[in-house]
Scaffold this motif. Structure first.
Motif, PDB file in Angstrom:
ATOM      1  N   HIS A  34       0.447  -1.155  -0.316  1.00 60.92           N
ATOM      2  CA  HIS A  34       0.128   0.005   0.237  1.00 60.92           C
ATOM      3  C   HIS A  34       0.756   1.375   0.261  1.00 60.92           C
ATOM      4  CE1 HIS A  34      -3.572  -2.303   0.801  1.00 60.92           C
ATOM      5  NE2 HIS A  34      -3.500  -2.901   1.564  1.00 60.92           N
ATOM      6  N   ARG A  35       2.463   0.870  -0.137  1.00 60.52           N
ATOM      7  CA  ARG A  35       3.000   1.965  -0.425  1.00 60.52           C
ATOM      8  C   ARG A  35       3.181   2.823   0.485  1.00 60.52           C
ATOM      9  NH1 ARG A  35       1.543   6.517  -4.100  1.00 60.52           N
ATOM     10  NH2 ARG A  35       3.864   6.718  -4.370  1.00 60.52           N
ATOM     11  N   ASP A  79      -1.941   2.927  -2.211  1.00 58.99           N
ATOM     12  CA  ASP A  79      -2.273   2.330  -3.358  1.00 58.99           C
ATOM     13  C   ASP A  79      -2.878   0.452  -2.546  1.00 58.99           C
ATOM     14  OD1 ASP A  79      -2.567   1.921  -5.743  1.00 58.99           O
ATOM     15  OD2 ASP A  79      -1.019   3.217  -6.786  1.00 58.99           O
ATOM     16  N   GLU A 100      -0.382   9.213   0.045  1.00 59.78           N
ATOM     17  CA  GLU A 100      -1.486   8.286  -0.881  1.00 59.78           C
ATOM     18  C   GLU A 100      -0.930   7.331  -0.842  1.00 59.78           C
ATOM     19  OE1 GLU A 100       1.430  10.802  -4.298  1.00 59.78           O
ATOM     20  OE2 GLU A 100       0.191  12.504  -3.038  1.00 59.78           O
ATOM     21  N   TRP A 148     -10.649   7.677  -1.676  1.00 59.43           N
ATOM     22  CA  TRP A 148     -10.862   7.162  -2.946  1.00 59.43           C
ATOM     23  C   TRP A 148     -11.971   7.230  -3.785  1.00 59.43           C
ATOM     24  CZ3 TRP A 148      -7.892   1.077  -2.198  1.00 59.43           C
ATOM     25  CH2 TRP A 148      -7.204   1.607  -1.741  1.00 59.43           C
TER      26      TRP A 148
END
Length: 283
Positions: A105-106, A142, A140, A201
């Motif tokens: 998820h970064r 992902d 941020e 999102w």
């Protein structure tokens, strides 16, 4: 950060109603690695040597959660290192648990499972905060592929036995909920309870947190739930604030927002949207 949010707020224990206490307890003990802190015929408390993380309430008459009901998406257990997450993967494989997903998820690396009664479970570790991608106070995140086998490589030098319990500083890092109305959820968790929005999102998911964390609470409408939480599964979860001043601020803001809540000892139990109970306490 909202004025009424404690910068030190975090998620405490999560309470689940289960029909087969022995079977569900064994999963969280043998796969997640939690220790059994208390146990009787109707209730079990699991966690670390000093902290309660999960309460299982035996309710054999509770029906399965309806397919359209809101409630728990997953309880996310945060491990202190990549090696500890690798050890959790080894425990899961040794216990025969099926990994249903694995994501980078970064900000974190995560494995996904389901407990024996279908409750979602995330096992994850955070990357260092300075490595989190952020823009204008928003994180941020992902969902990218995760190299699962590399977790076992990193684990090899630190752990000898897959059956070892989770490290003592394991916590519930966040809870993720399925909601029927994202706007109503935001009004409660952000406007009334005081968490900050950390990421949106589109119109289907919202991630909120205190103290600059990537998220303490996830909220989504991906599966189009249309009725309040019912049946087995989530009964309540704790939000732990830093001191009495923060608790008083939550009490005042819940009242101003017209949110129903009650005192239960030193805690406040607020009625969140979709029939979810949120227990706010000092810890």
């Amino acid at each position: 950060m909202n004025d009424n949010a404690s910068p030190a707020a975090r998620i405490g224990a999560v309470t689940l109603a289960v029909s087969d206490l022995d079977r569900v307890l064994a999963f969280y003990r043998d796969v997640v690695g939690l220790r059994v802190r208390e146990r009787d015929d109707d209730r079990a408390v699991l966690g670390t040597p000093v902290t309660d993380l999960l309460v299982l309430v035996h309710d054999p008459d509770a029906p399965p959660r309806p397919s359209d009901a809101a409630g728990l998406f997953h309880t996310a257990f945060l491990f202190p290192s990549r090696a500890a997450l690798g050890d959790a993967l080894a425990r899961a494989r040794e216990a025969g648990a099926r990994i249903t997903g694995a994501s980078d998820h970064r900000v974190s690396e995560a494995l996904y499972l389901r407990d024996p009664e279908g409750n979602g479970v995330e096992l994850y570790r955070d990357r260092p905060r300075e490595a989190w991608p952020e823009t204008d106070d928003r994180v941020e995140m992902d969902t990218l592929p995760l190299d699962v086998e590399s977790l076992l490589t990193d684990r090899a030098g630190e752990f000898d036995a897959a059956g070892d319990p989770a490290p003592d500083d394991t916590t519930v890092g966040h809870v993720h909920l399925e909601v029927t109305d994202l706007e109503a959820a935001e009004a409660f968790y952000v406007d009334a309870l005081g968490f900050d929005v950390r990421q949106r999102w589109e119109a289907e998911a919202l991630f909120v947190a205190a103290g600059g964390y990537h998220h303490h609470i996830g909220l989504n409408t991906w599966n189009r739930r249309s009725s309040p939480a019912s049946g087995r599964g989530l009964r309540e979860f704790e939000v732990v604030v830093s001191d009495e001043t923060a608790l008083d601020a939550v009490r005042s803001d819940l009242a101003d927002a017209g949110v129903a809540f009650r005192a239960d000892g030193d805690a406040l139990v607020a009625s969140a949207p979709d029939g979810v109970a949120v227990r706010v306490l000092v810890g």
